[in-house]
Design a protein around this motif. Structure first.
Motif, PDB file in Angstrom:
ATOM      1  N   ARG A  47      16.947   0.233   0.986  1.00 15.51           N
ATOM      2  CA  ARG A  47      17.275   0.791   2.189  1.00 15.51           C
ATOM      3  C   ARG A  47      18.728  -0.232   2.291  1.00 15.51           C
ATOM      4  O   ARG A  47      19.361  -0.120   3.283  1.00 15.51           O
ATOM      5  CB  ARG A  47      16.753  -0.221   3.450  1.00 15.51           C
ATOM      6  CG  ARG A  47      15.307   0.360   3.843  1.00 15.51           C
ATOM      7  CD  ARG A  47      14.143   0.221   4.023  1.00 15.51           C
ATOM      8  NE  ARG A  47      14.806   0.082   6.064  1.00 15.51           N
ATOM      9  CZ  ARG A  47      14.513   1.046   6.952  1.00 15.51           C
ATOM     10  NH1 ARG A  47      13.760   2.110   6.763  1.00 15.51           N
ATOM     11  NH2 ARG A  47      15.193   0.595   8.228  1.00 15.51           N
TER      12      ARG A  47
ATOM     13  N   VAL B 114      21.144   1.914   1.346  1.00 16.43           N
ATOM     14  CA  VAL B 114      21.279   4.319   1.328  1.00 16.43           C
ATOM     15  C   VAL B 114      22.275   3.211   3.144  1.00 16.43           C
ATOM     16  O   VAL B 114      22.786   4.058   3.210  1.00 16.43           O
ATOM     17  CB  VAL B 114      19.943   4.440   2.014  1.00 16.43           C
ATOM     18  CG1 VAL B 114      19.454   3.734   3.106  1.00 16.43           C
ATOM     19  CG2 VAL B 114      20.424   6.028   1.777  1.00 16.43           C
TER      20      VAL B 114
ATOM     21  N   MET C 270      17.598  10.866  -0.707  1.00 19.20           N
ATOM     22  CA  MET C 270      16.691   9.776  -0.150  1.00 19.20           C
ATOM     23  C   MET C 270      15.189  10.921   0.582  1.00 19.20           C
ATOM     24  O   MET C 270      15.221  11.490   1.062  1.00 19.20           O
ATOM     25  CB  MET C 270      16.799   8.854   0.952  1.00 19.20           C
ATOM     26  CG  MET C 270      15.960   7.813   1.027  1.00 19.20           C
ATOM     27  SD  MET C 270      16.545   6.347   1.607  1.00 19.20           S
ATOM     28  CE  MET C 270      14.468   5.007   1.789  1.00 19.20           C
TER      29      MET C 270
ATOM     30  N   PHE D 174      11.496   9.511   1.492  1.00 18.83           N
ATOM     31  CA  PHE D 174      10.955   8.715   2.012  1.00 18.83           C
ATOM     32  C   PHE D 174       9.414   8.487   1.880  1.00 18.83           C
ATOM     33  O   PHE D 174       8.618   9.779   1.445  1.00 18.83           O
ATOM     34  CB  PHE D 174      10.873   8.546   3.674  1.00 18.83           C
ATOM     35  CG  PHE D 174      12.850   8.276   4.214  1.00 18.83           C
ATOM     36  CD1 PHE D 174      13.119   7.319   5.081  1.00 18.83           C
ATOM     37  CD2 PHE D 174      13.470   9.161   4.088  1.00 18.83           C
ATOM     38  CE1 PHE D 174      13.796   6.689   4.973  1.00 18.83           C
ATOM     39  CE2 PHE D 174      14.311   8.745   4.880  1.00 18.83           C
ATOM     40  CZ  PHE D 174      14.506   7.608   5.277  1.00 18.83           C
TER      41      PHE D 174
ATOM     42  N   THR E 201       6.903   8.377   4.031  1.00 19.23           N
ATOM     43  CA  THR E 201       5.739   9.240   4.975  1.00 19.23           C
ATOM     44  C   THR E 201       6.494  10.510   4.505  1.00 19.23           C
ATOM     45  O   THR E 201       6.300  11.951   5.530  1.00 19.23           O
ATOM     46  CB  THR E 201       6.560   8.787   6.122  1.00 19.23           C
ATOM     47  OG1 THR E 201       7.788   8.651   6.377  1.00 19.23           O
ATOM     48  CG2 THR E 201       6.410   7.903   6.351  1.00 19.23           C
TER      49      THR E 201
ATOM     50  N   ALA F   6       9.008  11.885   6.320  1.00 13.79           N
ATOM     51  CA  ALA F   6       9.513  12.025   7.156  1.00 13.79           C
ATOM     52  C   ALA F   6      10.052  13.605   7.438  1.00 13.79           C
ATOM     53  O   ALA F   6      11.756  14.236   7.416  1.00 13.79           O
ATOM     54  CB  ALA F   6      11.078  11.337   6.977  1.00 13.79           C
TER      55      ALA F   6
ATOM     56  N   ASP G 106      11.516   6.223  -1.418  1.00 11.74           N
ATOM     57  CA  ASP G 106      10.918   5.214  -1.396  1.00 11.74           C
ATOM     58  C   ASP G 106       9.332   5.296  -1.404  1.00 11.74           C
ATOM     59  O   ASP G 106       9.098   5.546  -0.701  1.00 11.74           O
ATOM     60  CB  ASP G 106      11.512   4.116   0.298  1.00 11.74           C
ATOM     61  CG  ASP G 106      10.258   3.865   0.508  1.00 11.74           C
ATOM     62  OD1 ASP G 106      10.094   2.475  -0.187  1.00 11.74           O
ATOM     63  OD2 ASP G 106      10.381   3.128   1.845  1.00 11.74           O
TER      64      ASP G 106
END
Lengths: 362, 560
Positions: free
Chosen positions: A50, A53, A88, A90, A92, A94, A167
């Motif tokens: 994080r 990014v 990126m 994620f 989840t 996203a 991630d």
């Protein structure tokens, strides 16, 4: 593109305690490689990602991506996330639930004010790449987990980012799909020739997917190297233990020979892989991987690294036997060929190649 | 960004704190003062005056009977409906849902009035109809009674009880019942020993919320109770401030204190219980999803039957009002009645300056109040959901506090405040009071909307190269729209129909629709009342439609 990280530090304060999420991390990620940050939860790997990014600001340090300094607390530089030009995926995914697949994927191009026809062709190309052609008008909520994952990948790739970051992107998939997706992801990334930074706590994912693995613990990078090297030749106890199943035995260095280091431990004296940095009398931990403890037929004699043990338990799992043997007072895990003629209660001789007797510290 | 947040939370705590704590503080101070004019001199005079009143015991007894009775009616009916709807194979399930939601659509005061028109002892339409049956000429079913009040209030509180019970029933783990049956329990035994005990927190929560609502209720006690000389605490407080020159706000505050304390205590229990029942639900709902049966060919016939029935159910009270607005005086529908119909009452209402003013004020309060209320709710919900800190916990408790406010009591508290400010007797006093009292209705839907906006959704937009503004416009706001729309609809309809707070705060010049309708009912002007009531329903419906249209225009799914 290459990423250079210098002296990154990030501390959290919760409940009166200081947690060092990043403890003076310096790191160089070579261009066009798949670089994995592996570690247990809370080791700081996600915080590091994080920071790269730009979703989190470290307390101090410097980050350079492809020659451009995006963060430097010394020079007071902080390039905001949206201007770093990264992609990126994620944990989840996203995926925006109010948009269809096309708009989800086109979003990075739309924000960059790309011409509409260019957007259309690039989105089509990217969707084709992730094998989602024909899904353009599908609402994002009507996708399976694996499809969402690929939409997230397409969105991260569409604007041809300098670096793509992951991630824990596979942790929300079920076991079978996770294996397939891991293979697909490896194919995609190899084809693309792109720098990828991948965060995971799953050692198999890390070993099978990466060009380089960095193992993290308590805010620090413990060891960095190629997957095979990390597994077969780790130098830290934490890494050896985290990267695979292993037997850890406390040992004392007796002498340094030409090709090996001799140690004394609970199962006898052993010749180990050479660690020239150790002196006789030093304490070390011996790391024996179960699959390298091999049955030895015939007489033990005076051969090196042979010891006699009693088989305490044995489970046949198809491709191997897994079991426990007792040597003196120590119990060791073993993994041996499925066609071995052994049973519980037997005494047998076992041997380990000195190259697979690792001495690790800390 | 970090700096902005650290200012946001205290600012919101200050605003919400002012809205919710100020009326309580003023109520407390006021109850210890001799009067609106003599504020600040400590005295127990008003408590002695209020609580030594020999009539008070009877009023409290009435209140207890009314509140418990109507809550039992509401919870009992809701339980029955929820059980039949979610757990049995009774046909036309939609009907149950619609029947239980209907009373929400019609303002409480109009619902009460329509029952008065149907069942008042002298010329209620049902009484008139029944009297035509030989032998029943002297019949007079009297709505102006405690049972009448309990019935109507129970029906009004039914939807809120149903909305708590139905989801609890739907997420009930069927395996719990099945295991009881496997153990040899009969259906009745299973119901009594397993189903109801497991649902107990939800049932109690529904019951307690009904208690709070009927304790705060003013429409039923005033329209149905007062003509029958049956007083409860709400109407008792109203009486002490509404008696012209002798208005006694000190006594009202002193009695209001115990109503408020009861209400806050009940809401505290309710919050505890809902936390409990949510725990139950999360445990039991794992893996269990009731399957949706496809109706296929029966879909449209079923839908039309449900549609027709629900139309009849919405239309009946409206029809009574509409009919009454057209006939010169109450008479049973007949050829003569139809021949005498005219727009007389409508014309009177349209030419009545006070009715027109109340119309204008209510629309203003509905539109502007709901917009401001939702704007505040957006920020409050944002802080509650996204900034999880000690301060945001305080904000959450503060914003939930007004859920327990009995309108008339809090109105008295605000009165003590506004009388000392230039806001007194302006529309802004009403606006502030409305937002303070109904804030939870805006915060609730927005909190759940914010919970859906996972921080990754915003972050991935930033990574994609969108700045904060674009992220707000294209990601956050569209995802919040459903919450904003439902918050706005809830607040706007509540504000247009608001009676209990307005009856205290409304002064000449700031009349609102519900208060004007209440005045008409006090004067027995049923014709004008009905005409204005229909206009009120039309406005509420129009606001709901408007908000829905706006919501559809910004509808969540973007097309290419």
């Amino acid at each position: 593109m290459e990423i250079k990280i210098k002296n990154l530090r990030k501390h959290y304060y919760t409940g009166g305690k200081t947690i060092k999420a990043l403890d003076n991390v310096s790191l160089s990620i070579p261009a066009n490689q798949i670089f994995t940050l592996l570690g247990p939860s809370g080791c700081g790997k996600t915080t590091l990602l994080r920071c790269i990014v730009g979703l989190e600001a470290p307390d101090s340090g410097e980050i350079e991506i492809g020659g451009e300094v995006v963060l430097s607390t010394e020079k007071n530089i902080f390039v905001p996330t949206e201007n770093r030009g990264l992609g990126m995926v994620f944990q989840t995914y996203a995926i925006w639930p109010h948009m269809n697949v096309f708009n989800n994927v086109a979003y990075p191009l739309q924000t960059r004010k790309v011409r509409k026809d260019v957007i259309r062709s690039k989105v089509a190309k990217t969707l084709d790449f992730v094998q989602l052609t024909g899904f353009e008008n599908r609402p994002a909520t009507k996708l399976s987990g694996g499809q969402q994952q690929r939409v997230a990948l397409a969105r991260a790739l569409v604007a041809e980012p300098k670096v793509i970051l992951f991630d824990e992107p596979l942790s929300n998939l079920d076991a079978k799909l996770r294996e397939e997706t891991r293979k697909d992801l490896r194919d995609f990334l190899t084809k693309l020739q792109i720098t990828a930074v991948y965060v995971t706590h799953d050692r198999i994912e890390a070993l099978s997917l990466s060009d380089i693995v960095a193992v993290m613990n308590q805010g620090q990078i413990v060891e960095t190297g190629e997957p095979r090297n990390i597994y077969l030749n780790s130098t830290h106890r934490f890494v050896a233990d985290f990267i695979g199943r292993t037997n850890l035995i406390e040992a004392t260095v007796i002498s340094q020979e030409e090709a090996v280091t001799m140690v004394d431990c609970a199962i006898g004296s052993l010749a180990c892989r050479k660690r020239s940095d150790m002196q006789p009398g030093d304490k070390a931990t011996l790391c024996l991987r179960p699959e390298f403890i091999r049955l030895k037929g015939g007489d033990a004699g005076e051969a090196q690294n042979v010891f006699n043990g009693r088989i305490e338990s044995l489970v046949f799992i198809g491709e191997a036997f897994e079991g426990e043997i007792r040597i003196h007072d120590s119990q060791l895990f073993i993994k041996t060929e499925p066609d071995s003629d052994i049973k519980v209660g037997d005494s047998a001789n076992f041997t380990v190649d000195p190259d697979h007797c690792l001495l690790v510290t800390r | 960004m970090v700096k902005k947040r650290s200012v946001l939370t205290p600012t919101l705590i200050a605003i919400v704190g002012f809205l919710t704590v100020c009326p309580i503080v003023m109520l407390v101070l006021g109850s210890f003062s001799t009067g609106l004019g003599a504020f600040g001199e400590f005295t127990l005079e008003k408590y002695i005056l209020g609580y030594a009143d020999p009539e008070l015991a009877g009023i409290i007894l009435n209140t207890i009977i009314f509140v418990l009775g109507s809550s039992l009616v509401a919870t009992g009916l809701a339980l029955l409906l929820a059980y039949l709807n979610t757990r049995t194979d009774i046909p036309f399930k939609f009907l149950f849902r619609i029947i239980s939601i209907i009373p929400m659509m019609i303002p409480h005061i109009l619902f009460s009035v329509s029952w008065v028109l149907l069942l008042n002892p002298s010329n209620g339409l049902i009484n008139l109809l029944l009297r035509q049956i030989p032998g029943l000429e002297d019949l007079a079913i009297n709505i102006y009674s405690l049972p009448g009040m309990i019935l109507v209030e129970g029906l009004l509180d039914l939807p809120i009880a149903y909305l708590i019970l139905a989801p609890a029933m739907a997420s009930f783990d069927i395996a719990l019942e099945e295991s009881s049956k496997v153990c040899g329990g009969k259906t009745w035994r299973t119901l009594l020993r397993v189903t109801l005990p497991v649902l107990r927190p939800a049932i109690l929560a529904a019951f307690i919320l009904s208690l709070v609502r009927s304790l705060a209720s003013f429409a039923v006690p005033s329209v149905i109770g007062m003509p029958g000389r049956i007083y409860v605490l709400a109407t008792h407080i109203y009486q002490s401030i509404a008696s012209g020159f002798a208005a006694d706000f000190g006594k009202a505050a002193a009695i209001g204190m115990s109503v408020l304390a009861t209400s806050v205590a009940l809401i505290y229990i309710y919050r505890y219980l809902t936390a409990e029942s949510e725990k139950f639900v999360t445990i039991s709902s794992r893996g269990y999803r009731p399957t949706v049966i496809e109706l296929k060919g029966a879909k449209y016939p079923l839908f039309s039957i449900v549609g027709i029935l629900s139309m009849v159910l919405i239309v009946l009270p409206v029809l009574v009002l509409f009919y009454t607005s057209l006939v010169p005086y109450t008479m049973i529908p007949s050829a003569r009645a139809f021949s005498m119909m005219s727009w007389k009452h409508w014309i009177e209402v349209i030419n009545d300056p006070i009715s027109l003013l109340s119309l204008k004020n209510s629309v203003f309060l509905g539109v502007v109040g709901a917009t401001l209320g939702v704007a505040l709710s957006v920020f409050v919900a944002y802080v509650i959901v996204k900034i999880r800190s000690y301060a945001s916990g305080i904000l959450e408790s503060l914003s939930f506090l007004s859920f327990s406010f009995p309108g008339i009591v809090i109105g008295v508290g605000f009165m003590w405040f506004f009388v000392r400010t230039p806001l007194y007797a302006t529309i802004w006093a009403l606006l502030i009071g409305y937002i303070a009292t109904y804030l939870p209705y805006g915060v609730r839907p927005l909190t759940s909307a914010f919970i859906q906006v996972h921080s990754h959704l915003e972050e991935s937009s930033l990574v994609c190269g969108a700045g904060a503004f674009t992220t707000m416009r294209r990601i956050v706001i569209p995802l919040l729209i459903p919450g904003i729309v439902s918050g706005w609809i809830l607040m706007a309809t509540m504000f247009v129909r608001e009676l209990t707070l307005s009856v205290v705060l409304s002064r000449p010049g700031t009349e609102v629709l519900a208060v004007q309708i209440f005045r008409f009912s006090e004067d027995g002007l049923w014709g004008q009342l009905s005409a204005l009531g229909i206009i009120m329903i039309v406005i509420s419906t129009a606001l709901v439609l408007l908000a829905t249209l706006v919501g559809v225009k910004f509808k969540p799914v973007e097309e290419e």
